[in-house]
Scaffold this motif. Sequence first.
Motif, PDB file in Angstrom:
ATOM      1  N   ILE A 100       0.824  -1.207   0.000  1.00  0.00           N
ATOM      2  CA  ILE A 100       0.000   0.000   0.000  1.00  0.00           C
ATOM      3  C   ILE A 100       0.861   1.262   0.000  1.00  0.00           C
ATOM      4  N   VAL A 101       1.975   1.236   0.722  1.00  0.00           N
ATOM      5  CA  VAL A 101       2.814   2.435   0.846  1.00  0.00           C
ATOM      6  C   VAL A 101       4.085   2.365   0.005  1.00  0.00           C
ATOM      7  N   LEU A 102       4.130   1.450  -0.950  1.00  0.00           N
ATOM      8  CA  LEU A 102       5.361   1.147  -1.685  1.00  0.00           C
ATOM      9  C   LEU A 102       6.036   2.376  -2.289  1.00  0.00           C
ATOM     10  N   ARG A 103       5.320   3.222  -2.956  1.00  0.00           N
ATOM     11  CA  ARG A 103       5.926   4.363  -3.652  1.00  0.00           C
ATOM     12  C   ARG A 103       5.627   5.688  -2.948  1.00  0.00           C
ATOM     13  N   THR A 104       5.556   5.617  -1.617  1.00  0.00           N
ATOM     14  CA  THR A 104       5.306   6.831  -0.839  1.00  0.00           C
ATOM     15  C   THR A 104       6.414   7.022   0.176  1.00  0.00           C
ATOM     16  N   ASP A 105       6.368   8.140   0.867  1.00  0.00           N
ATOM     17  CA  ASP A 105       7.349   8.386   1.927  1.00  0.00           C
ATOM     18  C   ASP A 105       7.089   7.526   3.156  1.00  0.00           C
ATOM     19  N   ALA A 106       5.946   6.870   3.217  1.00  0.00           N
ATOM     20  CA  ALA A 106       5.616   6.006   4.352  1.00  0.00           C
ATOM     21  C   ALA A 106       6.279   4.635   4.249  1.00  0.00           C
ATOM     22  N   ASN A 107       7.031   4.377   3.207  1.00  0.00           N
ATOM     23  CA  ASN A 107       7.734   3.104   3.029  1.00  0.00           C
ATOM     24  C   ASN A 107       8.983   3.094   3.912  1.00  0.00           C
ATOM     25  N   ILE A 108       8.769   3.018   5.213  1.00  0.00           N
ATOM     26  CA  ILE A 108       9.864   3.162   6.177  1.00  0.00           C
ATOM     27  C   ILE A 108      10.798   1.953   6.212  1.00  0.00           C
ATOM     28  N   LEU A 109      10.355   0.787   5.722  1.00  0.00           N
ATOM     29  CA  LEU A 109      11.209  -0.399   5.727  1.00  0.00           C
ATOM     30  C   LEU A 109      11.928  -0.598   4.399  1.00  0.00           C
ATOM     31  N   ASN A 110      11.798   0.373   3.493  1.00  0.00           N
ATOM     32  CA  ASN A 110      12.510   0.370   2.222  1.00  0.00           C
ATOM     33  C   ASN A 110      12.165  -0.848   1.359  1.00  0.00           C
ATOM     34  N   PHE A 111      10.905  -1.238   1.371  1.00  0.00           N
ATOM     35  CA  PHE A 111      10.460  -2.382   0.582  1.00  0.00           C
ATOM     36  C   PHE A 111      10.479  -2.053  -0.909  1.00  0.00           C
ATOM     37  N   SER A 112      10.686  -3.085  -1.703  1.00  0.00           N
ATOM     38  CA  SER A 112      10.490  -3.014  -3.148  1.00  0.00           C
ATOM     39  C   SER A 112       9.409  -4.042  -3.487  1.00  0.00           C
ATOM     40  N   MET A 113       9.020  -4.112  -4.743  1.00  0.00           N
ATOM     41  CA  MET A 113       8.001  -5.091  -5.131  1.00  0.00           C
ATOM     42  C   MET A 113       8.503  -6.507  -4.890  1.00  0.00           C
ATOM     43  N   THR A 114       9.798  -6.736  -5.025  1.00  0.00           N
ATOM     44  CA  THR A 114      10.374  -8.052  -4.740  1.00  0.00           C
ATOM     45  C   THR A 114      10.165  -8.414  -3.274  1.00  0.00           C
ATOM     46  N   ASN A 115      10.389  -7.468  -2.374  1.00  0.00           N
ATOM     47  CA  ASN A 115      10.163  -7.713  -0.956  1.00  0.00           C
ATOM     48  C   ASN A 115       8.711  -8.093  -0.687  1.00  0.00           C
ATOM     49  N   VAL A 116       7.790  -7.406  -1.345  1.00  0.00           N
ATOM     50  CA  VAL A 116       6.363  -7.677  -1.151  1.00  0.00           C
ATOM     51  C   VAL A 116       6.027  -9.094  -1.604  1.00  0.00           C
ATOM     52  N   ILE A 117       6.520  -9.494  -2.775  1.00  0.00           N
ATOM     53  CA  ILE A 117       6.239 -10.836  -3.289  1.00  0.00           C
ATOM     54  C   ILE A 117       6.833 -11.898  -2.377  1.00  0.00           C
ATOM     55  N   VAL A 118       8.063 -11.697  -1.941  1.00  0.00           N
ATOM     56  CA  VAL A 118       8.697 -12.656  -1.026  1.00  0.00           C
ATOM     57  C   VAL A 118       7.926 -12.719   0.284  1.00  0.00           C
ATOM     58  N   SER A 119       7.460 -11.587   0.772  1.00  0.00           N
ATOM     59  CA  SER A 119       6.676 -11.558   2.007  1.00  0.00           C
ATOM     60  C   SER A 119       5.385 -12.365   1.853  1.00  0.00           C
ATOM     61  N   PHE A 120       4.700 -12.207   0.717  1.00  0.00           N
ATOM     62  CA  PHE A 120       3.473 -12.972   0.473  1.00  0.00           C
ATOM     63  C   PHE A 120       3.759 -14.466   0.359  1.00  0.00           C
ATOM     64  N   VAL A 121       4.784 -14.845  -0.383  1.00  0.00           N
ATOM     65  CA  VAL A 121       5.110 -16.270  -0.564  1.00  0.00           C
ATOM     66  C   VAL A 121       5.519 -16.886   0.772  1.00  0.00           C
ATOM     67  N   PHE A 122       6.422 -16.222   1.498  1.00  0.00           N
ATOM     68  CA  PHE A 122       6.826 -16.744   2.805  1.00  0.00           C
ATOM     69  C   PHE A 122       5.638 -16.803   3.762  1.00  0.00           C
ATOM     70  N   GLY A 123       4.783 -15.796   3.708  1.00  0.00           N
ATOM     71  CA  GLY A 123       3.604 -15.788   4.578  1.00  0.00           C
ATOM     72  C   GLY A 123       2.694 -16.974   4.303  1.00  0.00           C
ATOM     73  N   LEU A 124       2.436 -17.258   3.038  1.00  0.00           N
ATOM     74  CA  LEU A 124       1.584 -18.398   2.701  1.00  0.00           C
ATOM     75  C   LEU A 124       2.223 -19.721   3.110  1.00  0.00           C
ATOM     76  N   LEU A 125       3.528 -19.850   2.909  1.00  0.00           N
ATOM     77  CA  LEU A 125       4.209 -21.096   3.287  1.00  0.00           C
ATOM     78  C   LEU A 125       4.227 -21.290   4.808  1.00  0.00           C
ATOM     79  N   VAL A 126       4.531 -20.238   5.543  1.00  0.00           N
ATOM     80  CA  VAL A 126       4.577 -20.347   7.009  1.00  0.00           C
ATOM     81  C   VAL A 126       3.174 -20.557   7.569  1.00  0.00           C
ATOM     82  N   LEU A 127       2.179 -19.892   7.010  1.00  0.00           N
ATOM     83  CA  LEU A 127       0.802 -20.099   7.453  1.00  0.00           C
ATOM     84  C   LEU A 127       0.349 -21.528   7.167  1.00  0.00           C
ATOM     85  N   THR A 128       0.699 -22.059   6.005  1.00  0.00           N
ATOM     86  CA  THR A 128       0.371 -23.450   5.687  1.00  0.00           C
ATOM     87  C   THR A 128       1.054 -24.392   6.670  1.00  0.00           C
ATOM     88  N   ALA A 129       2.305 -24.107   6.982  1.00  0.00           N
ATOM     89  CA  ALA A 129       3.005 -24.928   7.977  1.00  0.00           C
ATOM     90  C   ALA A 129       2.273 -24.873   9.315  1.00  0.00           C
TER      91      ALA A 129
END
Length: 160
Positions: A100-129
């Motif tokens: 949501i905040v990817l291209r704004t000044d609120a992106n305090i963790l310096n995420f890129s779209m790659t970070n978002v995709i990895v976060s979603f994939v890891f989230g689904l895998l860990v939740l499934t586990a």
Amino acid sequence: MAHIPVNHPMRPLYRTLAGLIGLYILVFGIISLTQTWGDPLFDRGDVTVLGLRTNLAFSIVSTLYGAVLFVGALIGNNVEHLINLAGGLIFILGGLAMLIVLRTDANILNFSMTNVIVSFVFGLLVLTAGLYDKVGTSEDVEAEERYRRNAVPTPTSSGE
């Protein structure tokens, strides 16, 4: 929680997967801490570690989060189950928030779209586990089986 299987036969695979994800995040956090040490906490620079953009704040969060996931996998039992359920949701919600905040000044963790995709994939895998690594006694397994078989009530004749 009655629909979560107890002592699932693939539990060791899911436990290993969650542990490897935790180890990756821990290693990422440690390496990125060394790369961003001395930078401002919420720097928006171009520091990339293991394919993900980072800053000092994200490095600290990743190190702590990875350690919790990895230690949870080492401990096992229902501690791991709860950590994986919560951790998967945190990954997914964190990825969504950063998207949501990817291209704004609120992106305090310096995420890129790659970070978002990895976060979603890891989230689904860990939740499934987390959904398949619940541990219980043989009585718990029997109770779950009884519940699953009798979950849909059958109509009974009332003698009318």
